[in-house]
Design a protein around this motif. Structure first.
Motif, mmCIF file in Angstrom:
data_model
loop_
_atom_site.group_PDB
_atom_site.id
_atom_site.type_symbol
_atom_site.label_atom_id
_atom_site.label_comp_id
_atom_site.label_asym_id
_atom_site.label_seq_id
_atom_site.Cartn_x
_atom_site.Cartn_y
_atom_site.Cartn_z
ATOM 1 N N ASN A 1 1.012 -1.177 0.140
ATOM 2 C CA ASN A 1 -0.066 -0.031 -0.147
ATOM 3 C C ASN A 1 1.016 1.310 -0.062
ATOM 4 O O ASN A 1 0.595 2.337 -0.799
ATOM 5 N N THR B 1 -3.552 2.766 3.638
ATOM 6 C CA THR B 1 -3.477 1.807 4.924
ATOM 7 C C THR B 1 -2.321 1.049 4.902
ATOM 8 O O THR B 1 -1.867 0.215 4.435
ATOM 9 N N SER C 1 -12.869 -8.665 7.438
ATOM 10 C CA SER C 1 -11.618 -8.396 6.644
ATOM 11 C C SER C 1 -10.872 -9.680 6.559
ATOM 12 O O SER C 1 -10.692 -10.771 7.494
ATOM 13 N N ARG D 1 -13.733 -7.561 3.111
ATOM 14 C CA ARG D 1 -12.812 -6.180 2.901
ATOM 15 C C ARG D 1 -11.472 -7.201 2.853
ATOM 16 O O ARG D 1 -10.910 -7.943 3.462
ATOM 17 N N ARG D 2 -10.364 -6.311 2.061
ATOM 18 C CA ARG D 2 -9.149 -6.399 2.028
ATOM 19 C C ARG D 2 -8.256 -5.478 2.220
ATOM 20 O O ARG D 2 -8.151 -4.539 1.127
ATOM 21 N N GLY D 3 -7.813 -5.093 3.244
ATOM 22 C CA GLY D 3 -7.157 -3.621 3.650
ATOM 23 C C GLY D 3 -5.747 -3.562 3.433
ATOM 24 O O GLY D 3 -5.253 -2.652 2.846
ATOM 25 N N ASP E 1 -6.137 -3.713 10.370
ATOM 26 C CA ASP E 1 -7.440 -4.589 10.464
ATOM 27 C C ASP E 1 -7.766 -5.082 11.968
ATOM 28 O O ASP E 1 -9.140 -4.771 12.464
ATOM 29 N N ASP F 1 -9.394 -2.003 13.571
ATOM 30 C CA ASP F 1 -10.495 -1.682 13.261
ATOM 31 C C ASP F 1 -11.526 -2.695 13.854
ATOM 32 O O ASP F 1 -12.557 -2.176 14.138
ATOM 33 N N TYR G 1 -12.176 -10.418 11.677
ATOM 34 C CA TYR G 1 -10.943 -10.460 10.545
ATOM 35 C C TYR G 1 -10.060 -11.890 10.908
ATOM 36 O O TYR G 1 -10.113 -12.472 11.936
#
Length: 269
Positions: free
Chosen positions: A98, A105, A161, A189-191, A197, A200, A209
């Motif tokens: 990222n 993220t 996630s 989701r895929r952060g 994660d 979160d 997760y």
């Protein structure tokens, strides 16, 4: 000795917060426009940048200067045993891909163990201007605000996630597991950062997760923060989080999610 009467966790927390803030500032403000890959790890797409290395050096130098007897385990290879009973577990840049692509993220993750038990966790997310932290037995906080995981919805209404490995055959199996899980939850989701994660989950932004293939530096700080926010964490049923599998979710989501992941063989090679 209670948390309140033991000065060591507070000392370790203060150091972790300062080290994470310094490293986060370096990564945010010092990122070169022409940032490139300095090395690879498990596969050609599992990358290390010059900034990962610089951030780990900054954190280690800072901690060694202030507590020279402590042990250290860093993602980018720095390791020492120490003599104090305290060991720092550091991911200087969780979410490197990222970061390489300019996505927001990514995080600095710093945990402190005492006699093998994690007692302090800090996750700094500079692009969100957020710092999550926890001391064992003292609750979890986001920017000084206490946080708790979300009340459990039915699993089919849970937002979950996950992450994917950089080794192609492992990633392919993970995709098969995710495909089987998607009809059983609200969405996936895929952060791109395990530490983010987990925080979160702690802050109630995710119901759960899971991921396979995580290392201690991916997990240590975020796992403590999630647990101190009321989440349950583990691996395969009855076990702690390991490289085979790590799961985190609020009570009521954790159990059925873990059972499904076991049924789907999420831990398989």
């Amino acid at each position: 000795m209670t948390v309140a009467s033991d000065p060591l966790p507070s000392e370790l927390l203060a150091l972790a917060l300062e080290a994470a803030e310094r490293a986060g500032r370096l990564l945010r403000d010092g990122r070169p426009d022409d940032l490139g890959v300095a090395a690879t790890k498990s596969s050609p797409i599992d990358v290390v940048t010059e900034m990962d290395l610089a951030a780990e050096k900054l954190i280690r130098d800072f901690l060694v200067e202030r507590r020279p007897g402590d042990g250290f385990l860093g993602e980018e290879g720095a390791a020492s045993t120490g003599s104090s009973g305290v060991r720092w577990i550091v991911d200087p840049l969780d979410g490197t891909v990222n970061y390489l692509y300019g996505l927001p993220t990514w995080a600095v993750s710093i945990a402190a163990e005492r006699d093998g038990a994690t007692v302090v966790g800090v996750v700094e997310v500079p692009m969100r201007r957020e710092t999550s932290r926890a001391v064992l037995g003292g609750g979890a906080f986001l920017n000084d605000r206490p946080v708790r995981c979300r009340p459990a919805p039915p699993l089919d209404q849970a937002l979950v996630s996950t992450g994917f490995n950089y080794v192609a055959d492992v990633r392919s199996h993970q995709a098969d597991v995710a495909q089987r899980l998607i009809p059983r939850v609200r969405d996936i989701r895929r952060g791109g950062s395990a530490a983010v994660d987990l925080c979160d989950v702690a802050a109630g932004r995710l119901d759960g997760y899971y991921e396979r293939g995580l290392h201690p530096w991916d997990l240590a700080a975020g796992d403590l923060i999630a647990r101190e926010a009321g989440a349950l964490t583990g691996g395969r049923p009855g076990g702690a989080p390991t490289r085979e599998l790590a799961v985190a979710a609020g009570p009521g989501v954790f159990e059925p999610l873990q059972e499904l992941l076991e049924e789907f063989g999420a831990w398989h090679d």
